[in-house]
Write an enzyme that holds these catalytic residues in place. Structure first.
Site, mmCIF file in Angstrom:
data_model
loop_
_atom_site.group_PDB
_atom_site.id
_atom_site.type_symbol
_atom_site.label_atom_id
_atom_site.label_comp_id
_atom_site.label_asym_id
_atom_site.label_seq_id
_atom_site.Cartn_x
_atom_site.Cartn_y
_atom_site.Cartn_z
ATOM 1 N N THR A 96 0.854 -1.191 0.000
ATOM 2 C CA THR A 96 0.000 0.000 0.000
ATOM 3 C C THR A 96 0.890 1.241 0.000
ATOM 4 O O THR A 96 1.575 1.519 0.989
ATOM 5 C CB THR A 96 -0.913 0.038 1.243
ATOM 6 O OG1 THR A 96 -1.672 -1.164 1.309
ATOM 7 C CG2 THR A 96 -1.855 1.239 1.188
ATOM 8 N N LYS A 171 -7.114 1.974 -2.863
ATOM 9 C CA LYS A 171 -6.736 1.363 -1.580
ATOM 10 C C LYS A 171 -6.698 2.410 -0.462
ATOM 11 O O LYS A 171 -7.142 2.153 0.663
ATOM 12 C CB LYS A 171 -5.364 0.675 -1.741
ATOM 13 C CG LYS A 171 -4.776 0.113 -0.476
ATOM 14 C CD LYS A 171 -5.637 -0.958 0.154
ATOM 15 C CE LYS A 171 -5.076 -1.423 1.491
ATOM 16 N NZ LYS A 171 -6.046 -2.167 2.287
ATOM 17 N N LYS A 239 0.116 5.248 8.387
ATOM 18 C CA LYS A 239 0.718 5.611 7.087
ATOM 19 C C LYS A 239 -0.377 5.766 6.028
ATOM 20 O O LYS A 239 -0.366 6.707 5.225
ATOM 21 C CB LYS A 239 1.730 4.501 6.711
ATOM 22 C CG LYS A 239 2.302 4.516 5.320
ATOM 23 C CD LYS A 239 1.699 3.474 4.384
ATOM 24 C CE LYS A 239 1.753 2.037 4.820
ATOM 25 N NZ LYS A 239 1.083 1.089 3.937
#
Ligand SMILES: NC(=O)C1=CN([C@@H]2O[C@H](COP(=O)(O)OP(=O)(O)OC[C@H]3O[C@@H](n4cnc5c(N)ncnc54)[C@H](OP(=O)(O)O)[C@@H]3O)[C@@H](O)[C@H]2O)C=CC1
Ligand SMILES: O=CC(=O)O
Length: 292
Positions: A96, A171, A239
């Site tokens: 990701t 995502k 993150k």
């Protein structure tokens, strides 16, 4: 199908590579911390000495790394993918990351004659073990078609979303929603408890109504026991919030809910909870003012 290279034997990479082995694929693995390859070796994987060595051996190589610096490092650093990628070889990054990181990797791989696909996944440790991930790919359609037999093992559904960056963005949107939901859920559990209600009964009530969902059902029981064995590490969720907020900046999208959720994840990280499951953000909401 050709032998598959796999870079990154963390929580997800290890489960995914193991799944490919179980389903008859030949797999060559690499991890920065080499010892994490041992279990895979016992199950029949070969081990490469660098990302470049893996790419040299395999027609297709998958990466599952923690964050943008890690994803870039395995491509651009010494012993990295760029040293061996060439025409006829493909790199599939399932980490990701943000669209910019993905585009940088794509351009460099294509400049060397290779093919590139980004393919981040939705679903955590258990879906990875069970081959039930949702795969959000974008980039070269030809590579997508060729790697589909592996995706069919790793996931329950694969999407092809067009140009590089669209998989990364999808995502980040999904995980921004998930992180915000986890914050609202944590606040609700604390509010129930502090106002004299049973958090366990709250879980039962939620599960019967319109906002029932697999995440509350799976994480709730362990959260109320203060148990945060990492399936999705909190530092990675933070993150993802950070990268989703940056995407919001770029597109002038106001995201006050996600921004508040990000602050709670940052607070959790600052108190040493980053390596626990992201549900450990619950601990942030439990802290109350000391009584006078
Ligand atoms: N866990 C989950 O539920 C899910 C995670 N994801 C995403 O998948 C990716 C991997 O997650 P997960 O497996 O949980 O993470 P882990 O923290 O368990 O694993 C991270 C991996 O990245 C490697 N790594 C970190 N920094 C570097 C570097 N500088 N150079 C080379 N390798 C590096 C680690 O190597 P080393 O062992 O040496 O530290 C390890 O193999 C992340 O992007 C995450 O956001 C997506 C869906 C679900
Ligand atoms: O990225 C995490 C997930 O559960 O999906």
């Amino acid at each position: 199908m050709e032998e598959i290279g796999f870079l990154g034997m963390g929580i997800m990479g290890k489960a995914m590579a193991m799944n490919l082995l179980r389903n008859g694929f030949k797999v060559t693995v690499w991890n920065r911390t080499l010892s994490k390859c041992d279990e895979l070796k016992e199950h029949g994987a070969s081990v490469g000495e660098s990302p470049a060595a893996v790419v040299k051996k395999c027609k297709y190589t998958i990466g599952m790394l923690s964050d943008p610096p890690a994803a870039l490092s395995v491509v651009f650093d010494k012993g990295g993918i760029l040293e061996e990628i060439s025409s006829g070889k493909g790199y599939i990054d399932m980490s990701t990351v943000d669209a910019e990181t993905s585009s940088k990797i794509s351009e460099a791989v294509i400049a060397k004659g290779g093919s590139f696909l980004e393919a981040p996944v939705s679903g955590s440790k258990k879906p990875a073990e069970d081959g039930q991930l949702v795969i959000l790919s974008a980039g070269e359609k030809g590579l997508y078609d060729k790697i589909l037999p592996a995706f069919d093992v790793l996931g329950k559904k694969s999407f092809f979303l067009g140009e590089v960056g669209n998989g990364a963005k999808m995502k980040l949107v999904v995980n921004m929603i998930m992180g915000s939901m986890m914050n609202a859920f944590s606040e609700g559990l604390v509010l129930a408890d502090k106002s004299g209600l049973s958090p366990k009964t709250l879980l039962d009530v939620l599960d019967l109504g319109a906002i029932a969902n697999p995440m509350f059902k799976m994480k709730g029981p362990s959260m109320i026991q203060n148990s945060y064995n990492p399936a999705f590490p909190l530092k990675h969720q933070q993150k993802d919030m950070r990268l989703a907020l940056a995407l919001g900046d770029e597109n002038a999208v106001s995201m006050p809910v996600a921004a508040a959720a990000n602050e709670a994840f940052k607070k959790a990280r600052s108190t040493g909870l980053g390596d626990l499951d992201f549900s450990a953000v619950y601990e942030v909401f439990k802290v109350t003012e000391p009584s006078a």
